[in-house]
Design a protein around this motif. Structure first.
Motif, PDB file in Angstrom:
ATOM      1  N   SER A   1     -58.878 -60.474 -13.132  1.00 45.10           N
ATOM      2  CA  SER A   1     -58.117 -61.461 -12.366  1.00 45.10           C
ATOM      3  C   SER A   1     -57.098 -60.798 -11.447  1.00 45.10           C
TER       4      SER A   1
ATOM      5  N   SER B   1     -63.343 -65.905 -22.761  1.00 44.35           N
ATOM      6  CA  SER B   1     -62.760 -64.884 -23.629  1.00 44.35           C
ATOM      7  C   SER B   1     -62.119 -65.575 -24.819  1.00 44.35           C
TER       8      SER B   1
ATOM      9  N   MET C   1     -59.468 -59.205 -18.999  1.00 43.59           N
ATOM     10  CA  MET C   1     -59.280 -60.417 -18.207  1.00 43.59           C
ATOM     11  C   MET C   1     -58.208 -60.213 -17.135  1.00 43.59           C
TER      12      MET C   1
ATOM     13  N   ILE D   1     -66.535 -66.587 -17.503  1.00 47.73           N
ATOM     14  CA  ILE D   1     -66.276 -65.728 -18.661  1.00 47.73           C
ATOM     15  C   ILE D   1     -65.361 -66.467 -19.624  1.00 47.73           C
TER      16      ILE D   1
ATOM     17  N   ILE E   1     -62.512 -67.427 -15.004  1.00 48.89           N
ATOM     18  CA  ILE E   1     -62.116 -66.780 -16.251  1.00 48.89           C
ATOM     19  C   ILE E   1     -61.290 -67.762 -17.065  1.00 48.89           C
TER      20      ILE E   1
ATOM     21  N   TYR F   1     -58.906 -69.145 -12.476  1.00 50.52           N
ATOM     22  CA  TYR F   1     -58.363 -68.515 -13.679  1.00 50.52           C
ATOM     23  C   TYR F   1     -57.593 -69.531 -14.500  1.00 50.52           C
TER      24      TYR F   1
ATOM     25  N   ASP G   1     -59.349 -67.967 -20.769  1.00 43.49           N
ATOM     26  CA  ASP G   1     -58.867 -67.095 -21.844  1.00 43.49           C
ATOM     27  C   ASP G   1     -58.393 -67.942 -23.022  1.00 43.49           C
TER      28      ASP G   1
END
Length: 289
Positions: free
Chosen positions: A49, A189, A45, A187, A157, A79, A159
């Motif tokens: 990023s 994660s 990640m 994504i 992204i 992000y 996380d």
């Protein structure tokens, strides 16, 4: 727009190989990246990023070379890190306005319209003048998604986004993520298997810096059809079963271990065949890697 990763490698100064010849292709929609702690998810990640460089390999988002042209990628990146920090005395409106300025939205009227639109989108418009530090965990994650959407990103992204959220906040966050994932690469994660099963059209499992499983959630579950068996045992039997069977997981049920075993036929007396789950896939891949 596809995200294409080829042969990414990253070894830290302490000798830990975080990315090990990793290759993966991700298309638009919600993509789940599963893995235990230390699998390399956060390293991947950070690479995507543009927060760290890799030792070798390539990564492209459409025509954008992420490795060689990180500035171009940042213009289309949203992000939400695992811990979304906020200034101690800033309102939701002020926070989004500040980030919009940082992302190049210079016109005051345009920023105001954008901020109001995003606050409504994440259902926080009525909280726009409240300090973000006083928000619940779920509200902070929603404002985190709002800031990630500034600039019409092509890659988002997130996380570990639902860690620590109560069930209601988790469901609201899921609904929000699903709405923003239609036309962009998102994504997710995480180490929470249920998040991937409920949200993602495609997924991968990562361990030791490598992709060890890749596909649609139901497809990888179907690979274990008729191969998962369970049995409730006593504590003192656990080590023996680990020595004689392929135990992929165990959890406590009524104070006793309930084990899941991988086998093409009935392992031994007392086992019952069960429908496999994504959790069974996860543990079977991790334990055999």
């Amino acid at each position: 727009m596809n995200l294409i990763l080829n042969n990414l490698n990253k070894t830290y100064a302490n000798g830990v190989k975080a990315l090990d010849n990793l290759s993966l292709e991700i298309s638009s929609g919600m993509f789940g990246l599963l893995g235990p702690n230390g699998a390399g998810k956060s390293s991947l990640m950070r690479t995507l990023s543009t927060l760290q460089e890799v030792d070798s390999g390539s990564a492209f988002l459409g025509e954008i070379d992420i490795i060689k042209n990180p500035i171009a990628l940042r213009k289309v990146l949203g992000y939400l890190p695992q811990e979304f920090g906020v200034y101690p005395k800033i309102t939701a409106r002020q926070l989004l306005d500040h980030i919009a300025i940082l992302k190049g939205v210079s016109a005051k009227k345009e920023r105001k319209e954008l901020v109001n639109y995003l606050l409504q989108k994440v259902n926080l418009y009525d909280k726009r003048n409240k300090e973000v530090k006083g928000f619940s965990g779920g509200m902070k994650q929603r404002i985190g998604i709002a800031q990630a959407l500034i600039g019409n990103p092509k890659l988002i992204i997130v996380d570990e986004p639902t860690a620590g959220l109560d069930p209601g906040e988790r469901n609201r966050f899921h609904n929000l993520l699903a709405k923003v994932a239609n036309d962009v690469v998102v994504i997710l994660s995480t180490h929470i298997v249920e998040d991937v099963r409920e949200l993602c059209q495609n997924m991968a499992i990562m361990n030791h810096g490598q992709i060890i499983c890749h596909g649609k959630p139901q497809q990888v579950i179907d690979e274990l059809h008729n191969k998962v068996w369970e049995k409730l045992i006593h504590h003192h039997e656990l080590e023996s079963y680990h020595n004689t069977h392929t135990v992929i997981s165990n959890k406590m049920v009524g104070g006793k271990p309930l084990i899941h075993v991988l086998s093409d036929e009935k392992p031994s007396e007392g086992f019952q065949q069960v429908s496999p789950t994504l959790e069974d896939v996860f543990f079977s891949k991790i334990n055999n890697n």
